[in-house]
Design an enzyme around this catalytic site. Structure first.
Site, short mmCIF file in Angstrom:
data_model
loop_
_atom_site.label_atom_id
_atom_site.label_comp_id
_atom_site.label_asym_id
_atom_site.label_seq_id
_atom_site.Cartn_x
_atom_site.Cartn_y
_atom_site.Cartn_z
N CYS A 9 49.42 105.53 70.84
CA CYS A 9 48.03 105.19 71.15
C CYS A 9 47.77 104.81 72.59
O CYS A 9 48.68 104.54 73.36
CB CYS A 9 47.53 103.99 70.36
SG CYS A 9 48.17 103.72 68.77
N CYS A 456 63.05 99.08 78.90
CA CYS A 456 63.65 99.47 77.62
C CYS A 456 64.23 100.88 77.80
O CYS A 456 63.54 101.79 78.23
CB CYS A 456 62.60 99.50 76.51
SG CYS A 456 63.25 100.18 74.97
S1 SF4 Z 1 62.55 103.65 76.20
FE1 SF4 Z 1 62.33 102.23 74.46
S2 SF4 Z 1 60.14 102.18 74.01
FE2 SF4 Z 1 60.51 103.92 75.36
S3 SF4 Z 1 60.75 105.69 74.02
FE3 SF4 Z 1 62.80 104.87 74.37
S4 SF4 Z 1 63.20 103.36 72.73
FE4 SF4 Z 1 61.00 103.83 72.77
#
Ligand code: SF4
Length: 503
Positions: A9, A456
């Site tokens: 989203c 992340c």
């Molecule tokens: S970096 Fe983290 S939040 Fe982004 S797509 Fe990969 S697992 Fe999902």
């Protein structure tokens, strides 16, 4: 460029303190972010009551003759909006409309509206908790879980800020939320890791204040970018400016690294840098890391449009010609695709035009942002070979994706990911390329200007920022390796996974 990878989203919210209609601001703010979700859209305004308008597909054009109709449908000087791609709930038309945001939460005493970008991880725990009070509870969108949780906390006598604080502590996942209270206040908050972006901005005269997933939602409305919400922060928009409160401090930031490579618009700003500048730096980094391959190639091409900036950076770094020989069909939207498996060539052809006479006998570097399932890349490589390419080397800006995403990107299982079981050499063989060359984590991180621990990289390392996601990833991996068939968002079914694995 993987045709099938989608973000869940985009969210936007704005208030006009001079009490003019807010709908035009909402409309443009959300339309600038339609790339974040194109299965459905929703607008909600407040003029003492909530007025809602939702639909499927892209946000429609508003003709001059229809403006009055839209303003009458969505009156008020305060509103929120959303665009969505479904990763939770059903994918039939009825479920998609039901799952379209904004969501209104209400009980006898309280009423609010919410729009969000993200995904909840501890869904089973929250659903069980909600069902203690409402045994028939079902949901079509993760935001309903947050909404119910907030209502429960408000009902217990807490104020909004304390209720949000409890949500931040007890809801695990990514959530960047924009909301409106029944008293007509606009607020926003972010999960304690700040996984999804959310920024704020105001007009120069400070009459309009807004929250937006990306800065382009502010730019299109001529609003100044003020700040990016911090992880665990709650912000209220007031006539005197933004009132900020740090509710939870996780001591960690984990902005989705994939935003830089793929999702965010190139002209959005993140961490003070334009995304296109970061992508150019990705290209330069790839040029340095794989200089030996660059030296023996004849040209660079890129899969439009998320890879173009990286291709330009690679060209700048190495001096190798960037041949703009793949072009996007500008006015063909995703909705027009034929998605039957037997028409995979047709699908690519409807998206991009590859100019065949350019590749005869050439050694080519193809720049792409990621390889997820690999099916699109495979078709592109096959086409280049048929067009006479002598060598095809893939340069990929995002490191190898080896695991699912729990935070709102549509990559839910190990089975679907080509990189979950294959080395780069095996992937190259599988897709028919001469080599597959991923950017290093070091190169990627340096280009963003952030520290590695502020990003992340869960899907590329298997190390997720939140605890349950880490446990689920481990179980899912084991489940997958034992040969069980993963289905959709299997992490919503931890009981099944746990039972089968005897956990
Ligand atoms: S970096 Fe983290 S939040 Fe982004 S797509 Fe990969 S697992 Fe999902």
């Amino acid at each position: 460029m993987d045709d099938h990878v989608k973000m869940e989203c985009g969210a936007f919210g704005a208030v006009n303190f001079s009490e003019d209609y807010i709908f035009p601001t909402l409309y443009w703010g959300m339309r600038a972010q339609n790339h974040r979700g194109h299965q459905s859209y929703g607008f909600l305004t407040f003029n003492g009551k909530f007025n809602v308008y939702k639909g499927l597909d892209l946000i429609p054009k508003v003709k001059k003759t229809e403006i009055q109709e839209w303003l009458e449908r969505l009156p008020g000087s305060l509103g929120i909006a959303n665009v969505r791609y479904t990763t939770s709930g059903g994918r039939d038309e009825e479920s998609m409309i039901r799952g379209t945001q904004p969501v209104i939460g209400e009980n006898e005493q309280h009423r609010f509206a919410l729009s969000f970008n993200g995904n909840v991880v501890n869904t089973t725990q929250l659903v069980n908790e909600i069902r203690c009070e409402n045994p028939n509870f079902s949901y079509d969108c993760d935001l309903e879980l947050i909404s119910r949780k907030l209502l429960k906390e408000l009902k217990s006598g807490k104020d909004l800020v304390s209720s949000v604080k409890t949500c931040m502590k007890e809801v695990e996942g990514a959530f960047s939320v924009v909301g409106i209270t029944q008293n007509g206040e606009l607020f926003a908050f972010k999960d304690p890791y700040g996984i999804r972006p959310l920024c704020s901005g105001c007009s120069a005269d400070r009459k309009i204040c807004a929250f937006s997933s990306e800065t382009v939602g502010l730019n299109i409305n001529n609003l100044e970018h003020n700040f990016e919400l911090k992880p665990g922060e709650f912000v209220l928009a007031t006539k005197d400016g933004f009132k900020r409160e740090q509710l939870v401090n996780s001591g960690k930031k984990a902005l989705c690294a994939f935003e830089f490579a793929y999702f965010a618009r190139p002209d959005s700003k993140m961490n003070g840098k334009f995304v296109y500048e970061v992508r150019e730096a990705f290209g330069r980094s790839l040029g340095r890391e794989y200089a030996d391959i660059v030296r023996r190639c004849d040209m660079i091409i890129s899969l439009p449009e998320t890879s173009d900036d990286a291709a330009f950076g690679l060209h700048e770094e190495t001096g190798l010609r960037w041949e703009r020989a793949i072009r996007r069909h500008r006015y063909v939207s995703e909705r027009a695709f034929i998605l039957l498996p037997q028409e995979r060539y047709a699908t690519i052809d409807k998206k991009i035009n590859i100019l065949d006479h350019k590749f005869q006998g050439k050694k080519i570097i193809v720049v792409d942002d990621s390889i997820v399932r690999g099916d699109t890349t495979k078709v592109v490589v096959e086409k280049l070979r048929k067009m006479g390419a002598k060598e095809v080397h893939m340069f990929i800006t995002f490191p190898r994706i080896i695991g699912p995403c729990f935070y709102g990107v549509d990559m839910a299982t190990y089975r679907e990911l080509i990189g979950s079981t294959r080395t780069p050499e095996e992937i190259a063989k599988e897709i028919g390329a001469d080599s597959v060359n991923y950017q290093s984590f070091e190169g990627f991180v340096k280009a963003t200007g952030l520290r590695r621990e502020e990003l992340c990289f869960g899907c590329a390392t298997g190390d997720y920022p939140t605890p349950l996601a880490n446990r689920l990833a481990k179980w899912m991996r084991e489940y997958f390796e034992k040969g069980y068939k993963e289905e959709g968002r299997i992490y919503e079914l931890p009981d099944l996974v746990q039972n089968r694995l005897g956990k």
